[in-house]
Design a protein around this motif. Structure first.
Motif, mmCIF file in Angstrom:
data_model
loop_
_atom_site.group_PDB
_atom_site.id
_atom_site.type_symbol
_atom_site.label_atom_id
_atom_site.label_comp_id
_atom_site.label_asym_id
_atom_site.label_seq_id
_atom_site.Cartn_x
_atom_site.Cartn_y
_atom_site.Cartn_z
ATOM 1 N N TYR A 22 -3.562 5.455 -0.431
ATOM 2 C CA TYR A 22 -2.974 5.780 0.863
ATOM 3 C C TYR A 22 -3.493 4.864 1.980
ATOM 4 O O TYR A 22 -3.143 5.046 3.139
ATOM 5 N N TRP A 23 -4.346 3.913 1.598
ATOM 6 C CA TRP A 23 -4.911 3.027 2.613
ATOM 7 C C TRP A 23 -3.848 2.060 3.111
ATOM 8 O O TRP A 23 -3.112 1.462 2.317
ATOM 9 N N THR A 24 -3.756 1.908 4.421
ATOM 10 C CA THR A 24 -2.717 1.101 5.047
ATOM 11 C C THR A 24 -3.322 0.313 6.196
ATOM 12 O O THR A 24 -4.200 0.807 6.902
ATOM 13 N N TYR A 25 -2.837 -0.906 6.387
ATOM 14 C CA TYR A 25 -3.323 -1.767 7.460
ATOM 15 C C TYR A 25 -2.253 -1.931 8.538
ATOM 16 O O TYR A 25 -1.087 -2.178 8.231
ATOM 17 N N LEU A 26 -2.663 -1.754 9.769
ATOM 18 C CA LEU A 26 -1.816 -1.963 10.944
ATOM 19 C C LEU A 26 -2.193 -3.280 11.593
ATOM 20 O O LEU A 26 -3.350 -3.498 11.950
ATOM 21 N N ASN A 27 -1.227 -4.166 11.733
ATOM 22 C CA ASN A 27 -1.392 -5.430 12.434
ATOM 23 C C ASN A 27 -0.498 -5.416 13.658
ATOM 24 O O ASN A 27 0.658 -4.983 13.575
#
Length: 259
Positions: free
Chosen positions: A197-202
Motif C-alpha cells: 500500500y506504499w505510495t509516493y506523491l511527487n
C-alpha cells in the motif's frame, strides 16, 4: 516520537517522476462567502488498485487568478490539485457553473497546492483533518486542526531543502509573491509500490518565464494509502481541483498526465 508519529500515519518521503496520457477539463473555481470551492470533473476518476500494482497516476492543472496585482503572502489563498475520496455526503457542497455541481467536500486524499508561499504538499486523513508542509510552516509538518498535533510546539517531520530520498524534501520558494493573471501549474504524480500500500506523491510547481515553462519548486512524500484513501464504499479516486480563501475567481485547466 517522530518515528512513532510517522509510523502511525504512514508517512515518509521521496520524489518520483513518470510519463503521461491526456484528458482535460477547463473550469472556474469561485470566490465564495465561506472561502472554498472545488470541482470533480466526471472524466477524472482513477482506480486506486493501479497503485498497489506498482502503477502511476498523474494529474495537473493550470491556475490563473482573475484580476491584477499581487497576492499577499499573509492571505492564505491557494489552489489545489489532488486525488480524493468523499466520506460524508452531507458535507458542504461546491458551486460549479459546469457539471457536476452541488457535490460534497472531499474527506480524504493527497495532493499539492500553490499559494503566495509557493508549493505545498497536503495529506487529508479524515473530514476536516490534514497535514501540510509549506514555507509558512518552515517545511515542517503543520497539523489541521492544530489540536491534532501530537507534539505541539515542536518542529517535526521536517523536509529537506534539496532532493533527499530518506527524509523527503520541498525545494525553496524564491519568489516574493504570486501575481494575478499569471499562469501557475501544479503537477501531481502518485507512484505505487507493487504488492504493497506504499505510495509516493511527487509534486511540481511550474510557471511561464519569458515564454517558456520553468519549474519553480519540487517535492515529494511517501504514505500508506490505507491512511489517506479510506472510503469503504469505492476503490475509485476523484481527480480534484479546488481553491481556498481566495479574493477572486480562479480559472483552472486540468489534465490527466501531460508531463
Amino acid at each position: 516520537m517522530v518515528r512513532r508519529v510517522i509510523a502511525a500515519i504512514g508517512v515518509t518521503f521521496s520524489l518520483l517522476s513518470g510519463v503521461a496520457n491526456a484528458q482535460s477539463a477547463p473550469g472556474t473555481l469561485y470566490a465564495r462567502e465561506w472561502n472554498y470551492d472545488w470541482a470533480y470533473p466526471n472524466r477524472f476518476l482513477f482506480d486506486k488498485g493501479i497503485l498497489t500494482q506498482g502503477g502511476q497516476l498523474k494529474l495537473q492543472s493550470r491556475f490563473i487568478w482573475t484580476g491584477a496585482g499581487s497576492i499577499p503572502y499573509t492571505s492564505g489563498e491557494h489552489a489545489i490539485v489532488a486525488f480524493t475520496q468523499v466520506l460524508d455526503p452531507n458535507a458542504p457542497k461546491n458551486h460549479q457553473a459546469q457539471s457536476p455541481n452541488n457535490q460534497p467536500l472531499f474527506g480524504t486524499g493527497v495532493g499539492a497546492f500553490v499559494s503566495s508561499g509557493g508549493l505545498a504538499l497536503e495529506l487529508w486523513h479524515s473530514n476536516g483533518h490534514a497535514i501540510v508542509w509549506d514555507k509558512k510552516s518552515n517545511y515542517c509538518a503543520h497539523w489541521i486542526p492544530a489540536s491534532d498535533d501530537p507534539t505541539p510546539g515542536q518542529s517535526d517531520m521536517c523536509l529537506a531543502s534539496s532532493y533527499n530520498m530518506e527524509q523527503g524534501f520541498l525545494t525553496p520558494f524564491n519568489y516574493s509573491s504570486l501575481n494575478k493573471g499569471q499562469e501557475y501549474w501544479v503537477r501531481v504524480t502518485l507512484t505505487g509500490v507493487a504488492g504493497s500500500y506504499w505510495t509516493y506523491l511527487n509534486a511540481d510547481l511550474v510557471t511561464h518565464v519569458n515564454g517558456t515553462l520553468q519549474v519553480v519548486q519540487q517535492g515529494g512524500i511517501g504514505f500508506d494509502s490505507r491512511s489517506f484513501f479510506t472510503s469503504t464504499s469505492t476503490s475509485m479516486l476523484q481527480g480534484t481541483f479546488g481553491q481556498a480563501q481566495t479574493s477572486s475567481n480562479i480559472s483552472f485547466y486540468g489534465f490527466v498526465g501531460g508531463f
